[in-house]
Design a protein around this motif. Structure first.
Motif, PDB file in Angstrom:
ATOM      1  N   ALA A 178     -20.603   8.364 -11.972  1.00  0.00           N
ATOM      2  CA  ALA A 178     -20.763   9.262 -10.826  1.00  0.00           C
ATOM      3  C   ALA A 178     -22.131   9.103 -10.159  1.00  0.00           C
ATOM      4  CB  ALA A 178     -20.559  10.703 -11.267  1.00  0.00           C
ATOM      5  N   LYS A 179     -23.106   8.586 -10.908  1.00  0.00           N
ATOM      6  CA  LYS A 179     -24.460   8.421 -10.353  1.00  0.00           C
ATOM      7  C   LYS A 179     -24.514   7.210  -9.431  1.00  0.00           C
ATOM      8  CE  LYS A 179     -26.922  10.322 -14.332  1.00  0.00           C
ATOM      9  NZ  LYS A 179     -27.863  10.003 -15.386  1.00  0.00           N
ATOM     10  N   ARG A 180     -25.532   7.205  -8.573  1.00  0.00           N
ATOM     11  CA  ARG A 180     -25.763   6.039  -7.722  1.00  0.00           C
ATOM     12  C   ARG A 180     -26.308   4.911  -8.559  1.00  0.00           C
ATOM     13  NH1 ARG A 180     -28.964   7.910  -2.504  1.00  0.00           N
ATOM     14  NH2 ARG A 180     -30.201   6.248  -3.373  1.00  0.00           N
ATOM     15  N   GLU A 181     -26.085   3.692  -8.084  1.00  0.00           N
ATOM     16  CA  GLU A 181     -26.561   2.527  -8.824  1.00  0.00           C
ATOM     17  C   GLU A 181     -28.090   2.486  -8.846  1.00  0.00           C
ATOM     18  OE1 GLU A 181     -26.398  -1.328  -6.252  1.00  0.00           O
ATOM     19  OE2 GLU A 181     -24.654  -0.114  -5.775  1.00  0.00           O
ATOM     20  N   PRO A 182     -28.665   2.117  -9.984  1.00  0.00           N
ATOM     21  CA  PRO A 182     -30.133   2.046 -10.060  1.00  0.00           C
ATOM     22  C   PRO A 182     -30.665   0.840  -9.301  1.00  0.00           C
ATOM     23  CG  PRO A 182     -29.128   1.401 -12.150  1.00  0.00           C
ATOM     24  CD  PRO A 182     -28.021   1.833 -11.245  1.00  0.00           C
ATOM     25  N   ARG A 183     -31.901   0.860  -8.976  1.00  0.00           N
ATOM     26  CA  ARG A 183     -32.557  -0.249  -8.255  1.00  0.00           C
ATOM     27  C   ARG A 183     -33.158  -1.222  -9.203  1.00  0.00           C
ATOM     28  NH1 ARG A 183     -30.074  -0.183  -3.907  1.00  0.00           N
ATOM     29  NH2 ARG A 183     -29.967   1.832  -3.009  1.00  0.00           N
TER      30      ARG A 183
END
Length: 183
Positions: A178-183
């Motif tokens: 559910a979280k955004r992809e990390p950088r």
């Protein structure tokens, strides 16, 4: 740039094998600017045809292709041209596949995303000297996220099956997805 030209030598032929057409086009343009003469193939079958016509001096081969394994291309190129410098490039880096690629004749093994500078360094590095580390390597969080996404897609986006295969609790996996992809 002249230094790169000297290292390339008399035969600048380069085979790029990847099923991501946009990636191949970008890499081909960048490698051409560096003095290589690239030929692109989007499948194992296309790559085999290129090798039969004229085995290139250099190759960058994706490990996973839609119609088979890039390791088959590595093996065919190594048989056709012993002195070829071959880089296996993949988004799914694992020690087992790296070892298999090197045993089959690959010169080096790079994980995606790799830019043209990293590919050129790997292709032209001689002996046991490792190329310098990348300027902006993927973070550990990003590598973990990419791996989870790959397994999730391979399980046809089935969260329960993905959690079982990754030995994770299903709800933990749901939170990660559910979280955004990390950088």
């Amino acid at each position: 740039m002249d230094d790169i030209q000297d290292k390339i030598g008399d035969d600048p032929s380069l085979l790029l094998v990847d099923d991501d057409e946009n990636f191949v086009k970008r890499l081909a343009r960048a490698m051409e600017k560096r003095g290589f003469v690239p030929t692109s193939a989007l499948s194992v079958a296309e790559a085999m045809q290129v090798i039969r016509r004229s085995a290139p001096a250099y190759a960058v081969i994706d490990l996973r292709l839609e119609d088979g394994s890039g390791l088959d291309v590595v093996e065919a190129l190594r048989e056709a041209r012993e002195d070829a410098r071959i880089i296996v490039l993949t988004g799914y880096g694992a020690i087992a596949t790296a070892v298999a690629a090197v045993k089959m004749g690959a010169t080096d093994y790079l994980s995606k995303p790799a830019d043209a500078t990293e590919v050129t360094s790997a292709l032209l590095s001689i002996g046991e000297v490792l190329p310098p580390p990348p300027e902006n390597p993927m973070s550990a969080d990003r590598v973990k996220w990419e791996h989870i996404q790959r397994v999730y897609e391979q399980c046809d986006r089935n969260i329960s099956e993905t959690a079982r295969r990754l030995h994770m609790h299903r709800r933990t996996l749901q939170r990660i997805l559910a979280k955004r992809e990390p950088r």
